[in-house]
Design an enzyme around this catalytic site. Sequence first.
Site, PDB file in Angstrom:
ATOM      1  N   LEU A  33      -5.307   6.508   4.677  1.00 38.34           N
ATOM      2  CA  LEU A  33      -4.286   7.405   4.101  1.00 38.34           C
ATOM      3  C   LEU A  33      -4.503   9.147   4.173  1.00 38.34           C
ATOM      4  O   LEU A  33      -5.174   8.941   5.433  1.00 38.34           O
ATOM      5  CB  LEU A  33      -6.223   7.497   2.409  1.00 38.34           C
ATOM      6  N   HIS A  37      -3.074  10.114  -1.454  1.00 38.63           N
ATOM      7  CA  HIS A  37      -3.719   9.095  -1.746  1.00 38.63           C
ATOM      8  C   HIS A  37      -5.400   9.904  -2.515  1.00 38.63           C
ATOM      9  O   HIS A  37      -5.345   9.491  -3.806  1.00 38.63           O
ATOM     10  CB  HIS A  37      -5.059   7.747  -0.887  1.00 38.63           C
ATOM     11  N   LYS A 149       6.173   7.490  -5.712  1.00 43.21           N
ATOM     12  CA  LYS A 149       6.790   7.587  -4.144  1.00 43.21           C
ATOM     13  C   LYS A 149       7.198   6.883  -3.264  1.00 43.21           C
ATOM     14  O   LYS A 149       8.328   6.136  -3.422  1.00 43.21           O
ATOM     15  CB  LYS A 149       5.879   8.051  -3.220  1.00 43.21           C
ATOM     16  N   GLN A 153       7.955   0.068  -7.253  1.00 43.15           N
ATOM     17  CA  GLN A 153       6.584  -0.782  -7.003  1.00 43.15           C
ATOM     18  C   GLN A 153       6.322  -0.182  -8.555  1.00 43.15           C
ATOM     19  O   GLN A 153       5.670  -1.283  -8.700  1.00 43.15           O
ATOM     20  CB  GLN A 153       6.071  -0.357  -5.805  1.00 43.15           C
ATOM     21  N   VAL A 176       3.423  13.543  -3.345  1.00 42.75           N
ATOM     22  CA  VAL A 176       3.295  14.722  -2.616  1.00 42.75           C
ATOM     23  C   VAL A 176       3.597  14.537  -1.253  1.00 42.75           C
ATOM     24  O   VAL A 176       4.015  13.506  -0.991  1.00 42.75           O
ATOM     25  CB  VAL A 176       1.601  14.600  -2.540  1.00 42.75           C
ATOM     26  N   SER A 185       3.143   9.865   3.183  1.00 45.29           N
ATOM     27  CA  SER A 185       3.510   8.199   3.336  1.00 45.29           C
ATOM     28  C   SER A 185       2.849   7.218   5.178  1.00 45.29           C
ATOM     29  O   SER A 185       2.767   8.748   6.153  1.00 45.29           O
ATOM     30  CB  SER A 185       4.793   7.458   3.740  1.00 45.29           C
ATOM     31  N   SER A 186       1.520   7.039   4.476  1.00 41.82           N
ATOM     32  CA  SER A 186       1.704   5.750   6.772  1.00 41.82           C
ATOM     33  C   SER A 186       1.907   6.060   7.081  1.00 41.82           C
ATOM     34  O   SER A 186       2.146   6.362   8.050  1.00 41.82           O
ATOM     35  CB  SER A 186       0.987   4.873   5.771  1.00 41.82           C
TER      36      SER A 186
HETATM   37  O1  PAF Z   1       1.043   0.745  -2.361  1.00 42.32           O
HETATM   38  C1  PAF Z   1      -0.043   0.357  -1.427  1.00 42.32           C
HETATM   39  O2  PAF Z   1      -0.070   0.757  -0.607  1.00 42.32           O
HETATM   40  C2  PAF Z   1       0.832  -0.975  -1.841  1.00 42.32           C
HETATM   41  O3  PAF Z   1       2.172  -1.908  -2.118  1.00 42.32           O
HETATM   42  C3  PAF Z   1      -0.328  -2.236  -2.747  1.00 42.32           C
HETATM   43  C4  PAF Z   1      -0.110  -1.170  -4.232  1.00 42.32           C
HETATM   44  C5  PAF Z   1      -1.702  -1.028  -2.356  1.00 42.32           C
HETATM   45  C6  PAF Z   1      -0.783  -3.521  -2.639  1.00 42.32           C
HETATM   46  O4  PAF Z   1      -0.263  -3.292  -1.567  1.00 42.32           O
END
Ligand code: PAF
Length: 282
Positions: A33, A37, A149, A153, A176, A185-186
């Site tokens: 995170l 997040h 971001k 999705q 962000v 991003s991770s």
């Molecule tokens: O965006 C993410 O981190 C993932 O695609 C999610 C929405 C948690 C689904 O695994």
Amino acid sequence: MQVVEDIYEAQKTFEELRQQGRSVGLVPTMGSLHKGHVSLVERARLRCDVVAVSIFVNAIQFNDVNDHRQYPRSTEADLAMLASAGVDFVLLPTDEQMHPKPMNVLITTSGAAELLEGVHRPGHFDGVATVVAKLFIILGPGLAFFGEKDFQQLVVVRRMVSELHFPVEVVGCPTVREPDGLAMSSRNLRLAEADRAKAPIVHRAILAARQAYAAGETSGRGLIAAMYEILSSVQDLVIDYASVVDPQTLKDVDHVKPDSRLVVAVHLGSVRLIDNSAVGGD
Ligand code: PAF
């Protein structure tokens, strides 16, 4: 903050919370995170009585086994961050419980899901839609918070919610950024130092297209050219796509409107970066 691994225990807890009339907001994550997040959690906090976060590295949405293997995992630090952000509940399910074997049921996505990321990561959105649907069924949130971001999705999840009649409001939250413009991003953690220095170019390319639009360029081709000019100035950067698309269908647009979406995906070393923005600004 309550941390629960068992899906059935979580399901029972949330059933009781809803019976008490408490509104539930879910922030689904794959862990590792960062401030992006935390901003989703803050938005959930403003609108919901109970804020739940799920941490689950969802193997079925990775089309590349190496990407799944290398995906950063930092559960302890994640939990500390969530506790200080005021989260009430964390679901940390196991693979075995989330996707029992044999896995015979998978949501199939099409339309907008087949474009952009769908071309480069076949099956990705089927995996996302399936796990998000399961999380909705387990926790029954009234609201779910997703970052812009991952714009595609967000579009695919909204479509799934609408077509499967989930009683969930999907809330899109602004990207962000690091001070140099790189979208958080991770995966940024995996950038080599030299590539990290190059990475803000993605946002700069998007800004260049926005400026071109503000200066009167209204053709998709013109804005794409503005992005390519910036991106191709960087050595060893591989472009998957740099496009201007309709914000709902994600199909290419010729005549650009303020809500048309600039979308970019590139590779720097082994790391794939994506970013996006409305043409008229976020
Ligand atoms: O965006 C993410 O981190 C993932 O695609 C999610 C929405 C948690 C689904 O695994």
